[in-house]
Every structure is written in structure tokens, then in C-alpha cells.
Design an enzyme around this catalytic site. Structure first.
Site, PDB file in Angstrom:
ATOM      1  N   SER A  77      80.941  29.267  29.315  1.00 59.79           N
ATOM      2  CA  SER A  77      81.024  29.556  27.885  1.00 59.79           C
ATOM      3  C   SER A  77      81.512  30.980  27.642  1.00 59.79           C
ATOM      4  O   SER A  77      81.323  31.874  28.463  1.00 59.79           O
ATOM      5  CB  SER A  77      79.653  29.385  27.227  1.00 59.79           C
ATOM      6  OG  SER A  77      79.186  28.071  27.402  1.00 59.79           O
TER       7      SER A  77
HETATM    8  N1  SAM Z   1      76.133  27.513  30.136  1.00 60.78           N
HETATM    9  C1  SAM Z   1      77.170  27.222  31.036  1.00 60.78           C
HETATM   10  C2  SAM Z   1      77.715  28.445  31.714  1.00 60.78           C
HETATM   11  O1  SAM Z   1      77.281  29.545  31.385  1.00 60.78           O
HETATM   12  O2  SAM Z   1      78.570  28.295  32.578  1.00 60.78           O
HETATM   13  C3  SAM Z   1      78.306  26.507  30.362  1.00 60.78           C
HETATM   14  C4  SAM Z   1      78.145  25.092  30.421  1.00 60.78           C
HETATM   15  S1  SAM Z   1      79.553  24.109  30.058  1.00 60.78           S
HETATM   16  C5  SAM Z   1      80.110  24.690  28.503  1.00 60.78           C
HETATM   17  C6  SAM Z   1      78.652  22.608  29.663  1.00 60.78           C
HETATM   18  C7  SAM Z   1      78.057  21.936  30.868  1.00 60.78           C
HETATM   19  O3  SAM Z   1      77.278  20.825  30.407  1.00 60.78           O
HETATM   20  C8  SAM Z   1      79.083  21.364  31.827  1.00 60.78           C
HETATM   21  O4  SAM Z   1      78.860  21.902  33.091  1.00 60.78           O
HETATM   22  C9  SAM Z   1      78.816  19.860  31.807  1.00 60.78           C
HETATM   23  O5  SAM Z   1      79.024  19.226  33.046  1.00 60.78           O
HETATM   24  C10 SAM Z   1      77.357  19.830  31.392  1.00 60.78           C
HETATM   25  N2  SAM Z   1      76.909  18.556  30.795  1.00 60.78           N
HETATM   26  C11 SAM Z   1      77.542  17.731  29.938  1.00 60.78           C
HETATM   27  N3  SAM Z   1      76.753  16.674  29.631  1.00 60.78           N
HETATM   28  C12 SAM Z   1      75.595  16.850  30.322  1.00 60.78           C
HETATM   29  C13 SAM Z   1      74.379  16.101  30.426  1.00 60.78           C
HETATM   30  N4  SAM Z   1      74.175  14.953  29.766  1.00 60.78           N
HETATM   31  N5  SAM Z   1      73.421  16.578  31.238  1.00 60.78           N
HETATM   32  C14 SAM Z   1      73.570  17.738  31.922  1.00 60.78           C
HETATM   33  N6  SAM Z   1      74.695  18.486  31.861  1.00 60.78           N
HETATM   34  C15 SAM Z   1      75.690  18.046  31.069  1.00 60.78           C
END
Ligand code: SAM
Length: 227
Positions: A77
């Protein structure tokens, strides 16, 4: 890639140079001008080298206020988003926090730096494996879970705070259920283009208050109670 080249890239990434620290300071000043006021959040972001979490090709851009691609087609993010969500969580030392969407683990480390007991869940195994190792490398302990965070993580519920770092189409019921009364849930909700940040406070076993905030653009929350 040769072993020598790989180890050289790794060494370059794991250095935190004077230039990196300067760039990080400028980023923090930029976040302040964008409305981030929580000094604890700003200090944690000043301390943690974001370039450790970024792919080598983006190394020189790590302190721009931008999201970058990580593995499995996901993103780390934007720093403003990390600061904004963390500030909304109103973290207190010792809070039990569930993070849905571990991604690069940058947000996880910021939360750990603030003294939380962290449960973080990721659905992509490539990211889960790396995140687990990164958290340990920083000397922190967290419970990393591989699975569908749209269902929360019942085994450790209830939580003081829940943060969702992927865009949900609706509010997943399980997350509200797993929040303590008085607890805060921060989640972006919308379509697959834009989501509005929602700050939700659970007011009783069956009620909550919700505030709708700024627009963001996240990767989708994929799962049973999501897309
Ligand atoms: N906070 C993170 C960082 O600092 O890198 C950014 C995360 S990224 C924007 C969103 C993440 O949510 C992705 O890695 C994606 O694989 C995960 N994601 C999407 N749906 C999900 C779910 N149902 N359960 C767990 N993770 C999920």
C-alpha cells in the site's frame, strides 16, 4: 540469476543508507502535509525502512508516496494509506489486532512497532511465506495465518482492532462478530475501482456505528465474504 548477483541485490536492499533515511524523513513531512498527525504512527514509519519490503526494481522509488507491485499480482500500500488506516485504528499498546491482507508485511511491522499483539492473515502463499520470514527478521513475533481473512480468524477472537487492507464489496459479517464491544474496524468498501474507507465502532453485541471517509483504490478482498 547467479547466486553472486542475487546476494549482491539482497545486500543492497538490506542496507539503510543516509540517503534512504533522508528520503524517509521527507516522506514523513509529506504525510504530515496530507493530514497525518499521530506522532506514534509517524515515528514508526520513520524508523521502518520501507525499501526492505519492495522489489529491487522499485528500490530507488521506495520513499515516494506510491503503491508498488509485490509478488502474486498484489501491492504494497501507498505510505499515506498505511498511515491513514493505522491512525484511524487508534492503537493502544497491547491491543489485540487482526490484519486481513498481510501483503508485504510492511503494515504488519508498523503495527508491531506500535506494540500490538498481531494476528495477520494472507490468502497468497508466496506472500505469506515471505511475510512470516520478514516479521522474524525484524525481531517481532506475530501469528501469521494462510487463509481467507474475509471470514476473520475465529480462533483468536475477539479483537480490539481489525484492519482490512484490501477492498471489500460489503462489510464481512464475521469481522464485526469478531470485534470486541468498543473495538474499531477499519475497512475499505466499494466496487473494484474505488472504495471508501469505513471506520466502524462496535457499540453492543448487535450494533455498530459507522463513519464513511475518503476514497481509496485497493486490490480486491477475495473470499467467502468478499468478491
Ligand atoms: N498491507 C499490505 C502491505 O503493507 O504490503 C498491503 C496489502 S495488499 C494492498 C492486500 C493484500 O490482501 C494482498 O496481499 C492480497 O493477497 C490480500 N487478500 C485479498 N483477499 C484476502 C483474503 N480474503 N484474505 C487474506 N488476504 C487477502
Amino acid at each position: 540469476m547467479s547466486l553472486r548477483l542475487a546476494s549482491l541485490i539482497c545486500k543492497t536492499i538490506m542496507e539503510d543508507t543516509f540517503k534512504d533515511r533522508g528520503a524517509r524523513k521527507r516522506l514523513i513531512e509529506e504525510l504530515k502535509t496530507k493530514g497525518i498527525v499521530d506522532e506514534r504512527v509517524l515515528s514508526a514509519m520513520l524508523k521502518i525502512p520501507r525499501h526492505y519490503f519492495i522489489q529491487p526494481e522499485f528500490r530507488t522509488h521506495a520513499y515516494q508516496d506510491k503503491a508498488f507491485k509485490i509478488d502474486a499480482g498484489q501491492t504494497i500500500s501507498q505510505p499515506y494509506t498505511v498511515a491513514y488506516q493505522t491512525q484511524l485504528l487508534q492503537i493502544e499498546k497491547g491491543d489485540k489486532v487482526l490484519e486481513v491482507g498481510t501483503g508485504s508485511a510492511y503494515q504488519s511491522i508498523i503495527l508491531l512497532e506500535l506494540g500490538v499483539e498481531l494476528y495477520t492473515i494472507e490468502r497468497q502463499s508466496a506472500l505469506f511465506n515471505k511475510a512470516h520470514a520478514r516479521i522474524a527478521k525484524f525481531g517481532y513475533k506475530a501469528t501469521c495465518i494462510l487463509g481467507d481473512g474475509s471470514k476473520g480468524y475465529e480462533s483468536a477472537a475477539p479483537y480490539d482492532k481489525i484492519i482490512v487492507t484490501a477492498g471489500a464489496p460489503v462489510l464481512p459479517e464475521a469481522l464485526i462478530k469478531q470485534l470486541k464491544i468498543g473495538g474499531i474496524l477499519i475497512i475499505p468498501i466499494g466496487d473494484n475501482q474505488t472504495q471508501k474507507m469505513h471506520s466502524i465502532v462496535k457499540t453492543s453485541a448487535t450494533t455498530f456505528e459507522e463513519i464513511t471517509l475518503e476514497n481509496f483504490r485497493f486490490v480486491p478482498l477475495i473470499g467467502e465474504q468478499a468478491w
